[in-house]
Enzyme design. Structure first.
Site, PDB file in Angstrom:
ATOM      1  N   GLU A   1       0.823  -1.208   0.000  1.00 14.44           N
ATOM      2  CA  GLU A   1       0.000   0.000   0.000  1.00 14.44           C
ATOM      3  C   GLU A   1       0.862   1.264   0.000  1.00 14.44           C
ATOM      4  O   GLU A   1       0.540   2.254  -0.676  1.00 14.44           O
ATOM      5  CB  GLU A   1      -0.919   0.017   1.233  1.00 14.44           C
ATOM      6  CG  GLU A   1      -1.847  -1.177   1.325  1.00 14.44           C
ATOM      7  CD  GLU A   1      -1.300  -2.299   2.180  1.00 14.44           C
ATOM      8  OE1 GLU A   1      -2.068  -2.831   2.996  1.00 14.44           O
ATOM      9  OE2 GLU A   1      -0.102  -2.646   2.044  1.00 14.44           O
TER      10      GLU A   1
ATOM     11  N   CYS B   1      -2.393  -3.495   7.386  1.00 16.96           N
ATOM     12  CA  CYS B   1      -2.029  -3.654   8.791  1.00 16.96           C
ATOM     13  C   CYS B   1      -2.412  -2.409   9.584  1.00 16.96           C
ATOM     14  O   CYS B   1      -2.504  -1.305   9.050  1.00 16.96           O
ATOM     15  CB  CYS B   1      -0.534  -3.939   8.929  1.00 16.96           C
ATOM     16  SG  CYS B   1       0.538  -2.619   8.311  1.00 16.96           S
TER      17      CYS B   1
ATOM     18  N   ALA C   1      10.903 -37.917  -7.121  1.00 15.88           N
ATOM     19  CA  ALA C   1      10.889 -38.426  -8.491  1.00 15.88           C
ATOM     20  C   ALA C   1      10.950 -39.940  -8.416  1.00 15.88           C
ATOM     21  O   ALA C   1      11.735 -40.497  -7.641  1.00 15.88           O
ATOM     22  CB  ALA C   1      12.075 -37.873  -9.285  1.00 15.88           C
TER      23      ALA C   1
ATOM     24  N   TRP D   1      19.880 -39.649 -11.342  1.00 10.33           N
ATOM     25  CA  TRP D   1      18.815 -38.799 -11.877  1.00 10.33           C
ATOM     26  C   TRP D   1      17.736 -39.626 -12.560  1.00 10.33           C
ATOM     27  O   TRP D   1      18.005 -40.357 -13.507  1.00 10.33           O
ATOM     28  CB  TRP D   1      19.388 -37.774 -12.853  1.00 10.33           C
ATOM     29  CG  TRP D   1      20.337 -36.804 -12.215  1.00 10.33           C
ATOM     30  CD1 TRP D   1      21.661 -36.652 -12.474  1.00 10.33           C
ATOM     31  CD2 TRP D   1      20.030 -35.868 -11.190  1.00 10.33           C
ATOM     32  NE1 TRP D   1      22.203 -35.689 -11.682  1.00 10.33           N
ATOM     33  CE2 TRP D   1      21.233 -35.180 -10.879  1.00 10.33           C
ATOM     34  CE3 TRP D   1      18.868 -35.532 -10.483  1.00 10.33           C
ATOM     35  CZ2 TRP D   1      21.296 -34.184  -9.906  1.00 10.33           C
ATOM     36  CZ3 TRP D   1      18.934 -34.543  -9.509  1.00 10.33           C
ATOM     37  CH2 TRP D   1      20.131 -33.884  -9.239  1.00 10.33           C
TER      38      TRP D   1
ATOM     39  N   LEU E   1      21.289 -29.044  -1.727  1.00  9.34           N
ATOM     40  CA  LEU E   1      19.956 -28.526  -1.384  1.00  9.34           C
ATOM     41  C   LEU E   1      19.873 -27.013  -1.576  1.00  9.34           C
ATOM     42  O   LEU E   1      19.228 -26.305  -0.792  1.00  9.34           O
ATOM     43  CB  LEU E   1      19.579 -28.912   0.052  1.00  9.34           C
ATOM     44  CG  LEU E   1      19.622 -30.417   0.378  1.00  9.34           C
ATOM     45  CD1 LEU E   1      19.213 -30.639   1.831  1.00  9.34           C
ATOM     46  CD2 LEU E   1      18.717 -31.199  -0.554  1.00  9.34           C
TER      47      LEU E   1
ATOM     48  N   ARG F   1      20.599 -23.767  -7.805  1.00 11.83           N
ATOM     49  CA  ARG F   1      21.726 -23.635  -8.731  1.00 11.83           C
ATOM     50  C   ARG F   1      21.255 -23.395 -10.173  1.00 11.83           C
ATOM     51  O   ARG F   1      21.893 -22.675 -10.923  1.00 11.83           O
ATOM     52  CB  ARG F   1      22.593 -24.906  -8.692  1.00 11.83           C
ATOM     53  CG  ARG F   1      23.195 -25.183  -7.337  1.00 11.83           C
ATOM     54  CD  ARG F   1      24.088 -26.404  -7.336  1.00 11.83           C
ATOM     55  NE  ARG F   1      23.404 -27.613  -7.786  1.00 11.83           N
ATOM     56  CZ  ARG F   1      22.595 -28.340  -7.023  1.00 11.83           C
ATOM     57  NH1 ARG F   1      22.350 -27.968  -5.784  1.00 11.83           N
ATOM     58  NH2 ARG F   1      22.022 -29.434  -7.493  1.00 11.83           N
TER      59      ARG F   1
ATOM     60  N   THR G   1      11.362 -40.779   5.208  1.00  3.44           N
ATOM     61  CA  THR G   1      11.023 -39.415   5.623  1.00  3.44           C
ATOM     62  C   THR G   1       9.714 -38.972   4.995  1.00  3.44           C
ATOM     63  O   THR G   1       8.813 -38.468   5.684  1.00  3.44           O
ATOM     64  CB  THR G   1      12.151 -38.443   5.237  1.00  3.44           C
ATOM     65  OG1 THR G   1      13.369 -38.864   5.864  1.00  3.44           O
ATOM     66  CG2 THR G   1      11.828 -37.029   5.674  1.00  3.44           C
TER      67      THR G   1
END
Length: 334
Positions: free
Chosen positions: A40, A65, A144, A163, A197, A200, A281
């Site tokens: 805003e 806000c 995947a 991969w 992780l 890139r 996991t």
């Protein structure tokens, strides 16, 4: 406009604002990062002739806000310029706002409409809303799997990923990483693949890396402990390191560790996270129903044997083809 801030505004929500005078846009803005001007404010400042504001309508995707944080209240600025009409997409669920901004504007005589395109607004800020309404991060599962249903081969000869998906899918994953606040994997993924992780193949900010490592089995020379991003380790003992980018959070692995991890992430103000771990996991989040989206790539290769993909057993919401990969998208509506 609000979507331009995806990945850069944490812990703040995504907000866009447009100001209209006689069916013409005279100002616009979007929130870029925490501590910077709100949408805003940017929109109002962009209006060249401020006299027009007293006869204009301000459209904003989220309730303005009404409290002092890192910046002054946007509601006060709207009142300062006597903007008579304000149209709001969604009410802010943050307890610091939660209707107070709307009430402040109404009490000062502003014509306020809210709940406009509310479903769109809820989708826009699904991360922020989940954090404040469910007291946990927005959780995205991602993996995947091969055409015959495996996420990794039985035998590996090198400490790097095998991969399954193609380069287009991998670039998309890096884009996703740049959009979320954190990324989580388990111990075995680090030991087997030594991933970084990070982002890139896409321009953006690296997510906070979160690692489950009960016994501190991961070598400190692993890529997740480099200085490219902060790393949080869930363990039952302290990680000995001189790096200020490594944080240890102790949890009780004898209880429901998945629920405790999610609680600790919330306590550390993490609004969204991608779970990119191995089967154990990923399945733990599925089994405890602690997930909001699942993004599953089906590659064209066959592994014949190895680690089976997690079992989701949900209806596919969307199917996308990326060259010869198939991306399946699921939403958890429970």
């Amino acid at each position: 406009m609000a979507k331009n801030g995806l990945g850069t505004t944490y812990p703040n929500p995504l907000v866009g604002c447009v100001i209209i005078f006689e069916n013409t846009i005279i100002g616009e803005g979007w929130h870029k990062k925490s501590g910077a001007s709100h949408a805003e404010v940017i929109a109002i400042e962009s209006v060249q002739n401020k006299e027009l504001l007293s006869s204009s309508t301000l459209y904003v995707s989220l309730e303005p806000c009404s409290h002092f944080g890192k910046t002054p209240p946007c509601a006060d600025l709207i009142l300062k310029y006597k903007i008579p009409n304000v149209v709001i997409g969604t009410v802010d669920p943050n307890s610091k706002v939660a209707g107070k901004g709307i009430q402040k504007l109404k009490d000062s005589g502003v014509n306020v409409s809210f709940g406009i395109l509310e479903k769109v607004g809820n989708e826009l800020n699904k991360r922020f809303f989940t954090f404040h309404r469910k007291n946990r991060p927005y959780i995205i599962l991602k993996w995947a799997e091969s055409a015959d249903g495996f996420i990794s081969p039985k035998n590996k000869t090198e400490q790097k990923p095998v991969w399954i998906s193609n380069e287009y899918s991998r670039q998309l994953v890096h884009k996703w990483r740049s959009e979320e606040q954190a990324i989580l994997v388990g111990t075995q993924t680090i030991i087997d693949d030594n991933p970084s992780l990070t982002v890139r193949d896409w321009v953006g900010k690296n997510p906070i890396r979160v690692v489950i490592d009960k016994e501190n089995a991961i070598d400190l020379s692993s890529n997740v402990f480099d200085n490219q991003a902060k790393t949080i380790v869930f363990s039952n003992k302290e990680v000995t390191s001189n790096s200020d980018k490594i944080q240890t959070i102790k949890i009780d692995f004898d209880t429901n560790s998945t629920q405790e991890i999610v609680k600790k992430l919330y306590n550390n103000n993490i609004q969204s996270i991608i779970i990119e771990g191995g089967r154990k996991t990923l399945q733990s989040f599925i089994d405890t129903n602690l997930w909001d989206e699942a993004r599953v790539f089906i590659g064209e290769i066959n592994l014949k044997e190895g680690t089976k993909a997690p079992e989701l057993n949900r209806k596919i919401n969307l199917k996308v083809v990326l060259k010869k990969d198939t991306l399946l998208l699921y939403r958890n509506d429970d």
